[in-house]
Design an enzyme around this catalytic site. Structure first.
Site, PDB file in Angstrom:
ATOM      1  N   LYS A   1       5.381   2.336  30.459  1.00 55.54           N
ATOM      2  CA  LYS A   1       4.172   3.153  30.375  1.00 55.54           C
ATOM      3  C   LYS A   1       3.145   2.626  31.372  1.00 55.54           C
ATOM      4  O   LYS A   1       2.965   1.416  31.502  1.00 55.54           O
ATOM      5  CB  LYS A   1       3.643   3.086  28.945  1.00 55.54           C
ATOM      6  CG  LYS A   1       2.336   3.782  28.672  1.00 55.54           C
ATOM      7  CD  LYS A   1       2.015   3.655  27.195  1.00 55.54           C
ATOM      8  CE  LYS A   1       0.603   4.079  26.866  1.00 55.54           C
ATOM      9  NZ  LYS A   1       0.290   3.904  25.430  1.00 55.54           N
TER      10      LYS A   1
ATOM     11  N   LYS B   1       6.355   6.910  30.505  1.00 53.05           N
ATOM     12  CA  LYS B   1       5.159   7.475  29.895  1.00 53.05           C
ATOM     13  C   LYS B   1       3.974   7.285  30.838  1.00 53.05           C
ATOM     14  O   LYS B   1       3.703   6.177  31.294  1.00 53.05           O
ATOM     15  CB  LYS B   1       4.867   6.811  28.544  1.00 53.05           C
ATOM     16  CG  LYS B   1       3.607   7.346  27.857  1.00 53.05           C
ATOM     17  CD  LYS B   1       3.463   6.789  26.448  1.00 53.05           C
ATOM     18  CE  LYS B   1       2.154   7.213  25.811  1.00 53.05           C
ATOM     19  NZ  LYS B   1       1.991   6.702  24.425  1.00 53.05           N
TER      20      LYS B   1
ATOM     21  N   ASP C   1       3.861   0.922  21.088  1.00 50.88           N
ATOM     22  CA  ASP C   1       3.376   0.784  22.469  1.00 50.88           C
ATOM     23  C   ASP C   1       2.741  -0.601  22.598  1.00 50.88           C
ATOM     24  O   ASP C   1       1.648  -0.840  22.081  1.00 50.88           O
ATOM     25  CB  ASP C   1       2.323   1.854  22.783  1.00 50.88           C
ATOM     26  CG  ASP C   1       2.904   3.255  22.896  1.00 50.88           C
ATOM     27  OD1 ASP C   1       3.926   3.522  22.237  1.00 50.88           O
ATOM     28  OD2 ASP C   1       2.320   4.083  23.616  1.00 50.88           O
TER      29      ASP C   1
END
Length: 292
Positions: free
Chosen positions: A192, A229, A125
């Protein structure tokens, strides 16, 4: 003439309005927990904390663990016989700094990712430099594109790259759409919403709707299956709204860990309560500090 910002609002409003009616129930709680990245990013985690989080992930078949790089090996040893992914954060939470506060470069980013993967990480991430993007300085987009492409190269084909765009930092939905497009075009496997550390908060329905529509368009044009996400501020009352919104835009088929994630641990207790008793959680006065 209707401007681009108004068009975006008009496009997302029906989805957002419908999603707001969604209520917690057993089905949505099961989807959420199976798509959950159990996360601990306080910086004060102990070995026991990591052990306990891994135990929860195994017991509930969570999608992944998300930890700082120094805890990857411990988690990898515990989870080695499971299909639970091990995620870590890179250049967190600003995008222009490494986790330790040093300036992030393509070389340091590549090295940090390679080390994380070598230690057992299966998902990365990484934070896009959203402040640089907002600055509109000459070459900003090219720099961000180069960084994400280098990160994806370091990940290779077997390691998922999730790019955090920090949706709360964008006052204009058109800007959020643009940085989401940039992340996807540069090689992100997931986009995300948030780090969970930004002063302006985390995910909201409007931002998620814009990002979901952008993912849908990208996947249709590229024949890929990039995912979404949602993190920052997810709780026991609003999580079904995010599920309903994603389902409305991207279809029921994406409500699995390969295409959809929640990045949160604060919602875990609420989901367990619903699954164990069917009781809806009471409204909270404020989001918890660890609602990432």
């Amino acid at each position: 003439m209707v401007n681009a910002e108004t068009k975006l609002h008009n496009a997302i409003d029906p989805y957002v309005t419908k999603a707001k009616t969604a209520q917690p129930d057993m089905r949505s709680a099961q989807i959420a927990i199976n798509c959950l990245d159990l996360t601990s990013l306080t910086g004060a985690e102990t070995d026991k904390d990591i052990d306990n989080l891994c135990t929860k992930a195994i017991a509930d078949n969570a999608a992944a663990m998300c930890l700082y790089p120094e805890h990857i090996q411990q988690a990898a040893n515990i989870l080695k016989d499971t299909d639970i992914a091990i995620a870590t954060v890179i250049n967190f939470p600003t995008g222009w700094q490494r986790n330790n506060g040093d300036i992030a470069t393509i070389d340091t980013t590549r090295a940090d990712i390679l080390e994380a993967v070598d230690n057992g990480a299966t998902e990365i991430d990484i934070v896009a430099d959203f402040e640089k993007f907002k600055s509109m300085e000459n070459g900003a987009e090219a720099d961000i594109r180069d960084m994400i492409q280098a990160a994806k190269e370091a990940c290779g084909e077997s390691v998922k790259l999730k790019v955090i765009v920090e949706s709360a930092a964008f006052g204009q939905l058109e800007e959020l759409q643009h940085i989401t497009e940039l992340a996807l075009e540069s090689g992100a496997d997931f986009v995300k919403t948030s780090t969970g550390k930004h002063e302006d908060g985390g995910a909201d329905l409007e931002s998620v709707a814009v990002m979901a529509l952008t993912v849908k368009k990208h996947n249709e044009l590229s024949a890929k299956s990039c995912g979404l996400k949602i993190s920052g501020g997810v709780n026991g009352r609003n999580y079904p709204q995010f599920i309903a919104l994603t389902q409305g835009i991207l279809a029921t088929e994406v409500l699995n860990k390969e295409h959809f994630r929640f990045g949160a641990s604060g919602v875990y207790a609420d989901l367990k309560a619903i699954l164990n008793t069917g009781v809806k959680p009471a409204p909270r006065r404020a989001a918890t500090a660890h609602s990432y």
